[in-house]
Design a protein around this motif. Structure first.
Motif, PDB file in Angstrom:
ATOM      1  N   UNK A 113      49.815  39.808  34.335  1.00  0.00           N
ATOM      2  CA  UNK A 113      48.868  38.945  35.031  1.00  0.00           C
ATOM      3  C   UNK A 113      47.587  38.851  34.221  1.00  0.00           C
ATOM      4  N   UNK A 114      46.890  37.732  34.371  1.00  0.00           N
ATOM      5  CA  UNK A 114      45.643  37.552  33.636  1.00  0.00           C
ATOM      6  C   UNK A 114      45.072  36.174  33.859  1.00  0.00           C
ATOM      7  N   UNK A 115      44.327  35.689  32.881  1.00  0.00           N
ATOM      8  CA  UNK A 115      43.768  34.339  32.913  1.00  0.00           C
ATOM      9  C   UNK A 115      44.290  33.570  31.717  1.00  0.00           C
ATOM     10  N   UNK A 116      44.536  32.278  31.916  1.00  0.00           N
ATOM     11  CA  UNK A 116      45.078  31.434  30.855  1.00  0.00           C
ATOM     12  C   UNK A 116      44.226  30.188  30.670  1.00  0.00           C
ATOM     13  N   UNK A 117      44.349  29.593  29.498  1.00  0.00           N
ATOM     14  CA  UNK A 117      43.605  28.385  29.161  1.00  0.00           C
ATOM     15  C   UNK A 117      44.558  27.302  28.672  1.00  0.00           C
ATOM     16  N   UNK A 118      44.242  26.062  29.006  1.00  0.00           N
ATOM     17  CA  UNK A 118      45.002  24.932  28.476  1.00  0.00           C
ATOM     18  C   UNK A 118      44.632  24.743  27.003  1.00  0.00           C
ATOM     19  N   UNK A 119      45.437  24.003  26.238  1.00  0.00           N
ATOM     20  CA  UNK A 119      45.115  23.789  24.820  1.00  0.00           C
ATOM     21  C   UNK A 119      43.726  23.203  24.593  1.00  0.00           C
TER      22      UNK A 119
END
Length: 319
Positions: A113-119
């Protein structure tokens, strides 16, 4: 009296023949169904598989996590198909270790689990958790024109959502980001729209999940997990979010099947079956893709899955 018995038999047969869920009175057991795709798929796969192997009818009932654990204790619920750790460790401590009314299968599915970013967010320079403390960068995540970026942190009923709020407070980026709580379908639709329009977006993420099959999503880097800094209070405490602290990455994560101890005593064979279920991360990704992207109905997907994995399901049922 004879006519009434015949009528009752007809009604019972009709109920068993209906497609969907069996009523609570007629069901042999109840499976709690989470409000996210993999949990929905797993709940229905267990329903179909248990019917196949043991001729037991299960009602699949959508329930929140806390309600499901209360049901496991009261006898209203028999199985919870997806219990995440460490998210729910406080509940496991209470119901498994202290009250001894719930069992958690030893076998689990590895996750994170964590945080994600779009390109486009990555291209804008948002690559590390520290970037979220830069108002100039988080302003790029603004969708409502108030100059303050938005960050989807999960559904309101998820304990992980509360932990993400703790992490936002601990890292400090809660000061310049609006933390949005919404159902996963809404959050994923926002990700799809952001990628399609080239708008930067950062959001709470977990794997296995189909979003990584659809888009080139990047997980934000952050300080590694440190047990001395991961201070998450029990969710039963009304002030647990403000009393907690977690300025580090999530610990190693996994999810498991849980079942009522009373149910296990009554159906030792089914309990043994549940201990052998061995979904893989790749299969979980496929489940979420089938339900979220292809819009397959959970029960219909489950029937096809069990049919195509018949020998494996039979293996789970062997003594």
């Amino acid at each position: 009296m004879k006519n009434s018995l015949i009528s009752a038999s007809v009604a019972f047969a009709a109920a068993l023949a209906s497609v969907g869920t069996v009523s609570a009175d007629a069901a042999d057991l109840v499976i709690a169904m989470p409000n996210w795709p993999s949990g929905q798929a797993a709940a229905n796969i267990l329903k179909v598989a248990i019917a196949k192997e043991y001729r037991l009818d299960a009602e699949v009932r959508e329930l929140g996590t806390l309600t499901a654990f209360n049901g496991l204790e009261s006898g209203e619920v028999d199985i919870n198909p997806e219990v995440w750790r460490p998210n729910l460790d406080s509940l496991i401590e209470k119901y498994v270790n202290e009250k001894h009314v719930v069992e958690v299968a030893a076998r689990g599915v590895d996750a994170w689990e964590g945080l994600c970013a779009t390109p486009d967010a990555v291209a804008a320079g948002i690559k590390d958790i520290a970037d979220l403390s830069d108002p100039a960068k988080t302003a790029l995540l603004d969708t409502d024109g108030d100059g303050r970026g938005e960050l989807w942190i999960g559904a309101a009923t998820w304990l992980s959502t509360g932990i993400e709020r703790v992490r936002a407070n601990s890292y400090g980026y809660a000061k310049n980001l609006t933390l949005v709580e919404a159902e996963e379908e809404v959050g994923m639709a926002a990700v799809d729209a952001a990628v399609a329009t080239g708008r930067p977006m950062v959001f709470a993420c977990y794997a296995p999940h189909h979003v990584f099959e659809l888009h080139k999503i990047v997980r934000l880097t952050e300080p590694p997990y440190d047990v001395s800094k991961w201070k998450i209070m029990p969710a039963s405490d009304p002030t647990w979010i403000s009393d907690s602290s977690a300025p580090v990455a999530w610990p190693a994560t996994s999810f498991h099947i849980a079942y009522a101890a009373a149910f296990a005593k009554k159906h030792t064979d089914v309990a043994s079956f549940l201990e052998k279920v061995d979904f893989t991360p790749e299969e979980i990704t496929h489940m979420t893709y089938a339900l979220q992207v292809e819009r397959q109905l959970p029960l219909e997907f489950a029937k096809q899955w069990v049919d195509s994995h018949a020998s494996r399901v039979d293996g789970w049922a062997k003594p």
